[in-house]
Design an enzyme around this catalytic site. Structure first.
Site, PDB file in Angstrom:
ATOM      1  N   SER A   8       0.896  -1.342  -0.098  1.00 55.15           N
ATOM      2  CA  SER A   8      -0.182  -0.037  -0.106  1.00 55.15           C
ATOM      3  C   SER A   8       0.910   1.181  -0.012  1.00 55.15           C
ATOM      4  O   SER A   8       1.451   1.605   0.960  1.00 55.15           O
ATOM      5  CB  SER A   8      -0.857  -0.042   1.274  1.00 55.15           C
ATOM      6  OG  SER A   8      -1.619   0.978   1.218  1.00 55.15           O
ATOM      7  N   HIS A  33      -1.337  -1.256  -4.254  1.00 50.74           N
ATOM      8  CA  HIS A  33      -2.502  -0.433  -3.667  1.00 50.74           C
ATOM      9  C   HIS A  33      -2.592   0.783  -3.501  1.00 50.74           C
ATOM     10  O   HIS A  33      -1.418   1.058  -2.918  1.00 50.74           O
ATOM     11  CB  HIS A  33      -2.496  -1.458  -2.347  1.00 50.74           C
ATOM     12  CG  HIS A  33      -3.961  -1.207  -1.607  1.00 50.74           C
ATOM     13  ND1 HIS A  33      -4.937  -1.935  -1.605  1.00 50.74           N
ATOM     14  CD2 HIS A  33      -4.235  -0.242  -0.505  1.00 50.74           C
ATOM     15  CE1 HIS A  33      -6.075  -1.227  -1.123  1.00 50.74           C
ATOM     16  NE2 HIS A  33      -5.416  -0.347  -0.334  1.00 50.74           N
ATOM     17  N   ASP A  35      -4.409   4.030  -2.188  1.00 55.67           N
ATOM     18  CA  ASP A  35      -5.584   4.686  -1.568  1.00 55.67           C
ATOM     19  C   ASP A  35      -5.898   6.090  -1.816  1.00 55.67           C
ATOM     20  O   ASP A  35      -4.961   6.835  -1.626  1.00 55.67           O
ATOM     21  CB  ASP A  35      -4.950   4.602  -0.031  1.00 55.67           C
ATOM     22  CG  ASP A  35      -4.854   3.140   0.691  1.00 55.67           C
ATOM     23  OD1 ASP A  35      -5.791   2.581   0.648  1.00 55.67           O
ATOM     24  OD2 ASP A  35      -3.772   2.943   1.171  1.00 55.67           O
ATOM     25  N   MET A  37      -8.464   8.983  -0.431  1.00 54.33           N
ATOM     26  CA  MET A  37      -9.265   9.508   0.492  1.00 54.33           C
ATOM     27  C   MET A  37      -9.642  11.027   0.172  1.00 54.33           C
ATOM     28  O   MET A  37      -8.895  11.737  -0.394  1.00 54.33           O
ATOM     29  CB  MET A  37      -8.608   9.374   1.632  1.00 54.33           C
ATOM     30  CG  MET A  37      -7.982   8.209   1.843  1.00 54.33           C
ATOM     31  SD  MET A  37      -6.881   8.260   3.691  1.00 54.33           S
ATOM     32  CE  MET A  37      -6.037   6.746   3.659  1.00 54.33           C
ATOM     33  N   HIS A  66      -8.197   2.243  -4.110  1.00 54.92           N
ATOM     34  CA  HIS A  66      -8.865   2.003  -3.161  1.00 54.92           C
ATOM     35  C   HIS A  66      -9.797   3.243  -2.773  1.00 54.92           C
ATOM     36  O   HIS A  66      -9.109   4.109  -2.017  1.00 54.92           O
ATOM     37  CB  HIS A  66      -8.277   1.305  -1.883  1.00 54.92           C
ATOM     38  CG  HIS A  66      -9.029   1.003  -0.548  1.00 54.92           C
ATOM     39  ND1 HIS A  66      -8.324   0.875   0.723  1.00 54.92           N
ATOM     40  CD2 HIS A  66     -10.330   0.993  -0.393  1.00 54.92           C
ATOM     41  CE1 HIS A  66      -9.515   0.686   1.546  1.00 54.92           C
ATOM     42  NE2 HIS A  66     -10.587   1.020   0.646  1.00 54.92           N
ATOM     43  N   MET A  68     -11.542   5.699  -0.724  1.00 56.42           N
ATOM     44  CA  MET A  68     -12.398   5.681   0.445  1.00 56.42           C
ATOM     45  C   MET A  68     -12.879   7.223   0.223  1.00 56.42           C
ATOM     46  O   MET A  68     -12.491   8.063   0.791  1.00 56.42           O
ATOM     47  CB  MET A  68     -11.080   5.673   1.613  1.00 56.42           C
ATOM     48  CG  MET A  68     -10.922   4.470   2.100  1.00 56.42           C
ATOM     49  SD  MET A  68      -9.413   4.259   2.917  1.00 56.42           S
ATOM     50  CE  MET A  68      -8.094   4.080   1.444  1.00 56.42           C
ATOM     51  N   MET A 139     -11.825  -4.917   5.406  1.00 52.26           N
ATOM     52  CA  MET A 139     -10.777  -4.057   6.259  1.00 52.26           C
ATOM     53  C   MET A 139     -10.627  -4.690   7.564  1.00 52.26           C
ATOM     54  O   MET A 139     -11.383  -5.083   8.140  1.00 52.26           O
ATOM     55  CB  MET A 139     -11.756  -2.647   6.372  1.00 52.26           C
ATOM     56  CG  MET A 139     -11.793  -1.810   5.101  1.00 52.26           C
ATOM     57  SD  MET A 139     -10.140  -1.228   4.109  1.00 52.26           S
ATOM     58  CE  MET A 139      -9.177  -0.596   5.443  1.00 52.26           C
ATOM     59  N   GLY A 144      -8.804   4.748   6.449  1.00 54.40           N
ATOM     60  CA  GLY A 144      -8.305   6.413   6.815  1.00 54.40           C
ATOM     61  C   GLY A 144      -6.710   6.323   7.287  1.00 54.40           C
ATOM     62  O   GLY A 144      -6.228   7.271   6.858  1.00 54.40           O
ATOM     63  N   PHE A 145      -6.075   5.261   7.841  1.00 55.60           N
ATOM     64  CA  PHE A 145      -4.541   5.625   8.377  1.00 55.60           C
ATOM     65  C   PHE A 145      -3.881   4.254   8.462  1.00 55.60           C
ATOM     66  O   PHE A 145      -4.448   3.333   8.571  1.00 55.60           O
ATOM     67  CB  PHE A 145      -4.436   5.968   9.955  1.00 55.60           C
ATOM     68  CG  PHE A 145      -5.425   7.345   9.954  1.00 55.60           C
ATOM     69  CD1 PHE A 145      -4.638   8.559   9.835  1.00 55.60           C
ATOM     70  CD2 PHE A 145      -6.537   7.228  10.301  1.00 55.60           C
ATOM     71  CE1 PHE A 145      -5.194   9.788   9.981  1.00 55.60           C
ATOM     72  CE2 PHE A 145      -7.326   8.760  10.489  1.00 55.60           C
ATOM     73  CZ  PHE A 145      -6.774   9.851  10.264  1.00 55.60           C
ATOM     74  N   GLY A 147      -0.708   1.913   9.797  1.00 55.63           N
ATOM     75  CA  GLY A 147       0.072   1.699  10.772  1.00 55.63           C
ATOM     76  C   GLY A 147      -0.926   1.440  12.141  1.00 55.63           C
ATOM     77  O   GLY A 147      -0.448   1.259  13.313  1.00 55.63           O
ATOM     78  N   ASP A 174      -6.960  -5.691   4.141  1.00 55.82           N
ATOM     79  CA  ASP A 174      -6.258  -4.314   4.313  1.00 55.82           C
ATOM     80  C   ASP A 174      -6.344  -3.709   5.694  1.00 55.82           C
ATOM     81  O   ASP A 174      -7.087  -3.516   6.128  1.00 55.82           O
ATOM     82  CB  ASP A 174      -6.934  -3.558   3.299  1.00 55.82           C
ATOM     83  CG  ASP A 174      -5.992  -2.258   3.206  1.00 55.82           C
ATOM     84  OD1 ASP A 174      -5.156  -1.970   3.793  1.00 55.82           O
ATOM     85  OD2 ASP A 174      -6.740  -1.253   2.403  1.00 55.82           O
ATOM     86  N   GLY A 175      -4.874  -3.674   6.241  1.00 56.77           N
ATOM     87  CA  GLY A 175      -4.815  -3.034   7.469  1.00 56.77           C
ATOM     88  C   GLY A 175      -4.125  -3.976   8.443  1.00 56.77           C
ATOM     89  O   GLY A 175      -4.652  -5.169   8.943  1.00 56.77           O
ATOM     90  N   GLY A 176      -2.992  -3.542   8.891  1.00 53.46           N
ATOM     91  CA  GLY A 176      -1.924  -4.233   9.821  1.00 53.46           C
ATOM     92  C   GLY A 176      -1.794  -5.785   9.613  1.00 53.46           C
ATOM     93  O   GLY A 176      -1.688  -6.545  10.248  1.00 53.46           O
ATOM     94  N   GLY A 196       0.900  -2.005   4.066  1.00 52.91           N
ATOM     95  CA  GLY A 196       1.468  -0.612   4.035  1.00 52.91           C
ATOM     96  C   GLY A 196       2.611  -0.772   5.041  1.00 52.91           C
ATOM     97  O   GLY A 196       3.829  -0.900   4.256  1.00 52.91           O
ATOM     98  N   SER A 197       2.498  -0.418   6.380  1.00 55.00           N
ATOM     99  CA  SER A 197       3.883  -0.313   7.005  1.00 55.00           C
ATOM    100  C   SER A 197       4.585  -1.906   7.208  1.00 55.00           C
ATOM    101  O   SER A 197       5.663  -1.805   7.129  1.00 55.00           O
ATOM    102  CB  SER A 197       3.274   0.012   8.594  1.00 55.00           C
ATOM    103  OG  SER A 197       2.161  -0.675   8.982  1.00 55.00           O
TER     104      SER A 197
HETATM  105  C1  DX5 Z   1      -6.199   2.423   5.470  1.00 53.02           C
HETATM  106  C2  DX5 Z   1      -5.573   2.112   4.082  1.00 53.02           C
HETATM  107  C3  DX5 Z   1      -4.488   0.893   4.083  1.00 53.02           C
HETATM  108  C4  DX5 Z   1      -3.226   1.332   4.578  1.00 53.02           C
HETATM  109  C5  DX5 Z   1      -2.950  -0.039   5.224  1.00 53.02           C
HETATM  110  O1  DX5 Z   1      -7.352   2.885   5.374  1.00 53.02           O
HETATM  111  O2  DX5 Z   1      -6.360   1.344   3.244  1.00 53.02           O
HETATM  112  O3  DX5 Z   1      -4.251   0.479   2.762  1.00 53.02           O
HETATM  113  O4  DX5 Z   1      -2.245   1.934   4.052  1.00 53.02           O
HETATM  114  O5  DX5 Z   1      -1.562   0.383   6.102  1.00 53.02           O
HETATM  115  P1  DX5 Z   1      -1.034  -0.785   7.160  1.00 53.02           P
HETATM  116  O6  DX5 Z   1      -0.786  -2.048   6.466  1.00 53.02           O
HETATM  117  O7  DX5 Z   1       0.227  -0.026   7.836  1.00 53.02           O
HETATM  118  O8  DX5 Z   1      -2.143  -0.791   8.385  1.00 53.02           O
HETATM  119 ZN    ZN Z   2      -6.277   0.689   1.382  1.00 51.00          ZN
END
Ligand code: DX5
Ligand code: ZN
Length: 222
Positions: A8, A33, A35, A37, A66, A68, A139, A144-145, A147, A174-176, A196-197
């Site tokens: 991401s 990926h 994002d 927003m 993606h 949002m 999700m 939104g964020f 990490g 998607d997420g963590g 992402g992270s």
């Molecule tokens: C959050 C995004 C994700 C985000 C994932 O709303 O949709 O794609 O970048 O980041 P990590 O993998 O760090 O949770």
């Molecule tokens: Zn995403």
């Protein structure tokens, strides 16, 4: 379904976006990926269309936009023009009929379509869209964020997998996502891993993606 990794870009060092895209590509990513927003659907604003166009110019990886955003349909034509391959929209931005029209529109531009579910949305929400999606994005954080801490959505993924049956529809998370959380999701039926992270924050993205792939492969229920 094939196990795929999707770094991401939002979680990358955005000052170095071109080299980060190449880094993802050279590290064996399957999908990029991306994002988008609007500060309305989620309390944040991320990267947008001109960045997408620039990114398209420096990679051949499939790009998943993606969305949002509250009115993603305004942008389908531009997403197609700027080189998105997959467009993911959230299920709770409009009523069922309007979402069906949006998913149909995405495909009419030659792009793949996906529906995303926030953590609070039930698995049943995918039922009206199964004939119109290539992927379902579950999700595992509030959108939104980057990490944030992973939320276990295994039960929901399992139910979605049952609803899908033998249809060729991917389940993405998607997420963590890291190797351990990827394994948990794969054991429930997920096959696409957005990180992402977990990807851009790793010292070696190649090793990070490989670890996610191996962990997921070992746990995947097929
Ligand atoms: C959050 C995004 C994700 C985000 C994932 O709303 O949709 O794609 O970048 O980041 P990590 O993998 O760090 O949770
Ligand atoms: Zn995403």
């Amino acid at each position: 379904m094939k196990i795929l990794t999707a770094p991401s870009l939002f979680a990358s060092d955005l000052l170095e976006i071109g080299s980060q895209v190449r880094r993802a590509q050279d590290s064996g990513a399957d999908i990029l990926h991306f994002d988008i927003m609007d500060g309305v659907y989620v309390p944040n604003i991320s990267i947008g269309f001109d960045i997408l166009k620039a990114v398209r110019g420096c990679t051949n990886l499939p790009i998943d936009a993606h969305m949002m955003t509250v009115c993603p349909e305004k942008y389908f034509e531009r997403l197609a023009e700027y080189g998105a391959d997959i467009v993911t929209i959230h299920n709770d931005i409009a009523d069922t009929e309007k979402i069906r029209v949006m998913l149909t529109d995405i495909r009419s531009y030659g792009m793949m379509s996906a529906i995303a579910l926030k953590p609070a949305v039930d698995a049943e929400a995918v039922l009206p869209f199964l004939d119109l999606v290539d992927m379902i994005l579950v999700m595992t954080v509030e959108p939104g964020f980057s990490g944030q801490a992973f939320m276990d959505m295994s039960d929901k993924i399992r139910e979605i997998k049952k609803h899908i049956g033998s249809e060729p529809i991917s389940i993405a998370v998607d997420g963590g996502i890291k190797p351990n959380t990827a394994a948990l999701c794969a054991a429930a039926g997920a096959n696409v891993f957005v990180a992402g992270s977990g990807a851009f924050g790793a010292p070696s993205m190649q090793a990070a993606l490989e670890d996610i792939r191996i962990a997921a492969q070992g746990a995947y229920i097929g």
